[in-house]
Write a protein that holds these residues in place. Sequence first.
Motif, PDB file in Angstrom:
ATOM      1  N   VAL A 165      -0.568  24.502 -26.931  1.00  0.00           N
ATOM      2  CA  VAL A 165       0.948  25.087 -26.747  1.00  0.00           C
ATOM      3  C   VAL A 165       1.077  24.088 -25.307  1.00  0.00           C
ATOM      4  O   VAL A 165       2.439  23.591 -25.610  1.00  0.00           O
ATOM      5  CB  VAL A 165       0.988  26.438 -26.096  1.00  0.00           C
ATOM      6  N   GLU A 166       0.383  23.867 -24.569  1.00  0.00           N
ATOM      7  CA  GLU A 166       0.427  22.956 -23.461  1.00  0.00           C
ATOM      8  C   GLU A 166       0.972  21.621 -23.646  1.00  0.00           C
ATOM      9  O   GLU A 166       1.812  20.900 -23.261  1.00  0.00           O
ATOM     10  CB  GLU A 166      -0.685  23.266 -22.275  1.00  0.00           C
ATOM     11  N   SER A 167       0.179  21.278 -24.772  1.00  0.00           N
ATOM     12  CA  SER A 167       0.301  19.815 -25.255  1.00  0.00           C
ATOM     13  C   SER A 167       1.697  19.731 -25.885  1.00  0.00           C
ATOM     14  O   SER A 167       2.326  18.644 -25.550  1.00  0.00           O
ATOM     15  CB  SER A 167      -0.717  19.388 -26.378  1.00  0.00           C
ATOM     16  N   VAL A 168       2.206  20.688 -26.607  1.00  0.00           N
ATOM     17  CA  VAL A 168       3.570  20.514 -26.894  1.00  0.00           C
ATOM     18  C   VAL A 168       4.464  20.593 -26.008  1.00  0.00           C
ATOM     19  O   VAL A 168       5.578  19.607 -25.873  1.00  0.00           O
ATOM     20  CB  VAL A 168       3.776  21.638 -28.053  1.00  0.00           C
ATOM     21  N   VAL A 169       4.222  21.400 -24.788  1.00  0.00           N
ATOM     22  CA  VAL A 169       5.234  21.348 -23.841  1.00  0.00           C
ATOM     23  C   VAL A 169       5.112  20.001 -23.073  1.00  0.00           C
ATOM     24  O   VAL A 169       6.331  19.596 -22.816  1.00  0.00           O
ATOM     25  CB  VAL A 169       4.910  22.636 -22.817  1.00  0.00           C
ATOM     26  N   LYS A 170       4.149  19.483 -22.851  1.00  0.00           N
ATOM     27  CA  LYS A 170       4.189  18.153 -21.997  1.00  0.00           C
ATOM     28  C   LYS A 170       4.786  17.216 -22.887  1.00  0.00           C
ATOM     29  O   LYS A 170       5.482  16.122 -22.315  1.00  0.00           O
ATOM     30  CB  LYS A 170       2.861  17.742 -21.547  1.00  0.00           C
ATOM     31  N   LEU A 171       4.445  17.080 -24.155  1.00  0.00           N
ATOM     32  CA  LEU A 171       5.146  16.031 -24.775  1.00  0.00           C
ATOM     33  C   LEU A 171       6.610  16.247 -24.814  1.00  0.00           C
ATOM     34  O   LEU A 171       7.406  15.305 -24.981  1.00  0.00           O
ATOM     35  CB  LEU A 171       4.595  16.065 -26.401  1.00  0.00           C
ATOM     36  N   PHE A 172       7.027  17.406 -24.963  1.00  0.00           N
ATOM     37  CA  PHE A 172       8.572  18.031 -25.303  1.00  0.00           C
ATOM     38  C   PHE A 172       9.074  17.210 -23.835  1.00  0.00           C
ATOM     39  O   PHE A 172      10.358  16.929 -23.979  1.00  0.00           O
ATOM     40  CB  PHE A 172       8.593  19.174 -25.343  1.00  0.00           C
ATOM     41  N   ALA A 173       8.465  17.632 -22.856  1.00  0.00           N
ATOM     42  CA  ALA A 173       8.951  17.298 -21.489  1.00  0.00           C
ATOM     43  C   ALA A 173       9.005  15.761 -21.122  1.00  0.00           C
ATOM     44  O   ALA A 173      10.289  15.474 -20.899  1.00  0.00           O
ATOM     45  CB  ALA A 173       8.265  18.045 -20.347  1.00  0.00           C
ATOM     46  N   LEU A 174       8.283  15.179 -21.634  1.00  0.00           N
ATOM     47  CA  LEU A 174       8.462  13.644 -21.330  1.00  0.00           C
ATOM     48  C   LEU A 174       9.379  13.159 -22.355  1.00  0.00           C
ATOM     49  O   LEU A 174       9.906  12.291 -22.046  1.00  0.00           O
ATOM     50  CB  LEU A 174       6.825  13.064 -21.734  1.00  0.00           C
ATOM     51  N   LEU A 175       9.203  13.730 -23.823  1.00  0.00           N
ATOM     52  CA  LEU A 175      10.252  13.154 -24.662  1.00  0.00           C
ATOM     53  C   LEU A 175      11.863  13.472 -23.986  1.00  0.00           C
ATOM     54  O   LEU A 175      12.607  12.635 -24.256  1.00  0.00           O
ATOM     55  CB  LEU A 175      10.140  13.771 -26.084  1.00  0.00           C
ATOM     56  N   ALA A 176      11.834  14.561 -23.443  1.00  0.00           N
ATOM     57  CA  ALA A 176      13.306  15.129 -22.946  1.00  0.00           C
ATOM     58  C   ALA A 176      13.659  14.114 -21.917  1.00  0.00           C
ATOM     59  O   ALA A 176      14.884  13.548 -21.958  1.00  0.00           O
ATOM     60  CB  ALA A 176      13.330  16.466 -22.398  1.00  0.00           C
ATOM     61  N   VAL A 177      12.728  13.909 -20.849  1.00  0.00           N
ATOM     62  CA  VAL A 177      13.167  12.972 -19.923  1.00  0.00           C
ATOM     63  C   VAL A 177      13.390  11.223 -20.422  1.00  0.00           C
ATOM     64  O   VAL A 177      14.188  10.908 -20.023  1.00  0.00           O
ATOM     65  CB  VAL A 177      11.917  12.807 -18.886  1.00  0.00           C
TER      66      VAL A 177
END
Lengths: 892, 126
Positions: A196-208
């Motif tokens: 789950v954390e992996s998804v969150v960090k990928l999502f955050a970086l992609l969003a930025v």
Amino acid sequence: MATLNVLILVCLGYVVLLFGVAFAADRLAAAGKGAWLRSPLIYTLSLSIYCTAWTFYGAVGNAARSGLEFVTIYLGPTLVMISWWWGLRKLVRVGRSQRVTSIADLISSRYGKSNTLAIGVTILAVLGGTPYIALQLQSITLSFSIFAEADPTGLYREGSSVFWVAAGLAVFAILFGTRNLDANERHHGVVTAIAVESVVKLFALLAVGIFVVWGIAGGVEPMMDRIDASEIGQWNVDAGRWTTFVFLSAAAFVCLPRMFQVMVVENADEAHLRTAAWAFPLYLLLMSLFVVPIAVVGLDLLPDGSNPDLFVLTVPLSQGNEWLAMLSFIGGFSSATSMVIVTAMALSTMVSNHVVMPIWLSTQEGGGSVSGDVRNVVLMARRVSIAVIMAFGYYYYRLSGGGAALASIGLVAFAGISQILPALVGGLFWRGATRTGALVGLTTGFLLWIYTLLLPGMGGVLMTDSVLQHGPFGLGWLRPQALFGIEGMDPMVHAVMWSLSLNTMAFCVASLLSFPSPLERLQGAQFVNVFDHSVAPRGWSGSVAQSEDLMIMTQRILGAGPAQEFFQAEAQQQGGRTRLPEPTPVFLERLERELSGSVGAATAHAMIGQIVGGSSVSVEDLLAVADESAQLLEYSSQLEVKSAELSRTARQLREANTKLTQISEQKDSFLSQVSHELRTPMTSIRAFSEIMRDTDGLSVQEQTRYAAIIHDEALRLTRLLDDLLDLSVLESGRVSLNMGGDTLRSVLDRAVSSALAGGSHTLTVRRSIASERLPLHTDLDRLGQVFINLITNAQKYCDADEPVLTISAHDVGGQVVVDFTDNGSGIPPEAQSMVFEKFARIGGDKAGGAGLGLAICREIIQRLGGEITYLPGQGGAAFRVRVPLAYRQAAQ
Amino acid sequence: MSRKVLLIEDEPNIAEAIRFLLTREGWQVETHSEGTDAIEVIQGAQPDLVILDVMLPGKSGMDILRDLRELDDMRSLPVLMLTARGQSRDREMAENAGVSRFMTKPFSNAEVLTAVRDLHAQATQS
């Protein structure tokens, strides 16, 4: 502006969410549901624990400082995944078949289960992990400080915040990582939370990234223009640094304790590697996609001197996009926490298994006696280990001043952990590698890493500038960053080159010069040839001729009947053309299963293997057979214990049965005796009464005589019945005793006169009156009954011409002893043991007694708390009565 | 025609009763009260009939009968056995040992007389 309080609340909420995920996953796994928990997707996502806060924040910083060099950190793992997946498969297979719990365990296991090596690797991993944890602390602290700068309350202080972040992460890791004790079991909960954390960090970086490209730069093309205009875009490759970094990140990907944890220990299925081989590089690609744009835009937008490591946060903030900044913060937080949790889990397993437990066990008295509180000890050891590891990280951060760039701390850690690589790869592929080699290589690399990289990197705290400039003791060729006079190299490249090359060389040379122990040889063969022996995919093939042999073998194991049934059923299933089934792989596997039920899996496999000849019996097969035999032995010793118990029970039952049979026989014999004793006088009575009734002309003498016989026999019957009743009352214990006090002398007086009055025979009784002046307190009538019986017996049975009975008495320790000795021939020795038994009449029935008298005497004396015995060797029949002077209740 | 009966019985009163009964019937009655030497006594007395108690001092009536039947000239000697032990097992044992008639004490005088007459009649007929 989000305040620190909001930020802390968000963090806590996020942690609670992770706990929820972990808890739910554990519950699902425990319930046997949730097959997706073991899916390749989760596995791949859990591998992305590789991307820590360093990758999340530091890649942008790295790009801003050194251009495209950051790519090397992604290139290494990608290369490993794509081109060395077969090596990883071997690693995973070995890890699973040897049930290793950590990379230290794997190395130790390969080199003859050496705990020295395990401790070495553990120390290396802890030292390598320490800067890395410091890195996470730094990243979280820095990201906090970004928000704090704008926080109106101004409560933020850096020093204390680092401490609290470290403490919080320690608590988090303890709560997360030590919930399950068994390191062999997979941590579904933790792995799922990490995914789950992996998804969150990928999502955050992609969003930025998307915000930067489309929100700030205004699309892909303007972005590309900006990049071209920037320095970063220049393809400026330092071959030495690139090679070193790619190699380092590749090595670290394999050797890092946390990577080993998710890749090998938590691996549920080797096949997942196949998916991960393309999916994980894809994840890395996505992670790195927007690094350059963010770096370029950050350099453009933000004032000079801003920390490029924080562009991921500061760029959205500078644009007033707080929510994106918050998301980015959560992404960074995810990266840091997941890394810390898994690292702490992996390191604490190593520390507790290889350092704490051996020490604890050796301090326990009695060595092997492992009691129930080990569980608590292990849990405690893990928790303390986590706390200590976090403390190390915290102090490293404080010592290194917190100012060094994130990426360089990460690389220091990578270089340290890479020292395991020669021993690991050598152990997997080279049978000649020995424990000594591994130990020497690791030590060499480790010391060089400390000397050339770790100490210089700590900024003059543990190593003075003069040593750095001129070498220790002024020895120039020992300068930490210019060993053997090789100058001008990048310090990182220099350190990695020297430490790893000397490590490998020492490893090889020492391995060649030393001899492996038998266990090492065995483990070495199992590691290097893991695919030949291990259990995962093994199939059989064989020819029809072998069916006969298989049949014979099966008969021997299962017995003729079941074996034939099994073979016939199989032949019919194959179509029934032949009597015996063809040895198809399916049939052979079924046969193996059938046989393993009887002889164990390994033995079954080895036996079929011998006949079908697909593979010869390997050392591992033999070891497995030995293992099973040991289990069987243990089982059979348990059976022996059980069978001993059973035979003990059986013996007890037999004894009880014998006793019951004896009692029953005694009862039968008693009834038979009673019957005889009753019928005998009745026969006389009946016979003579019929004679008197039926015979005419009986003389008066005859009539008188026969009437007298009838009378005597009637009296005899009455006596018998009295005795029987008396005995029955005495034996049942329901007798009531009438206690009274008198002297022995008067009791004997009454007994003698009573006995002599009733008897027809003459008997002289000799007494010593003086010794009879003993006061008695007992049942005087019962005692008198015994005396009368003994005197009467002497009267009846003493066969001397002038029968004399001597009665003597004396007291011994509160008891009176009275002996009755006559001058007859006594009781024959063979009958002496029988005299007190019921109906034991010795030497015919001269006097018409039923043979109950002495039995009654014995019962009475026992009730009075004394004993009556026959005294052999006194010339005549001699009986000794011993009773307490004063009757005591307890004697009964 | 002198008919001789040998009575082996250790109870003196019972022995006396039977002697009285049989003497009046014209039998010559000899008595013995020991089990140990019973076989020799029987052989010496050469009786027409033996009345044998089971519980005898020294040797039981059953053993005496068994040993007696081993002897060639004693196979057909009528033996009337008397016992005070009222167990059916005894009758079975006696029959196996080769008893001619088995009676339980207490008996009626008439029974004993009938049995003795019958046994003697059988023995003289055959």
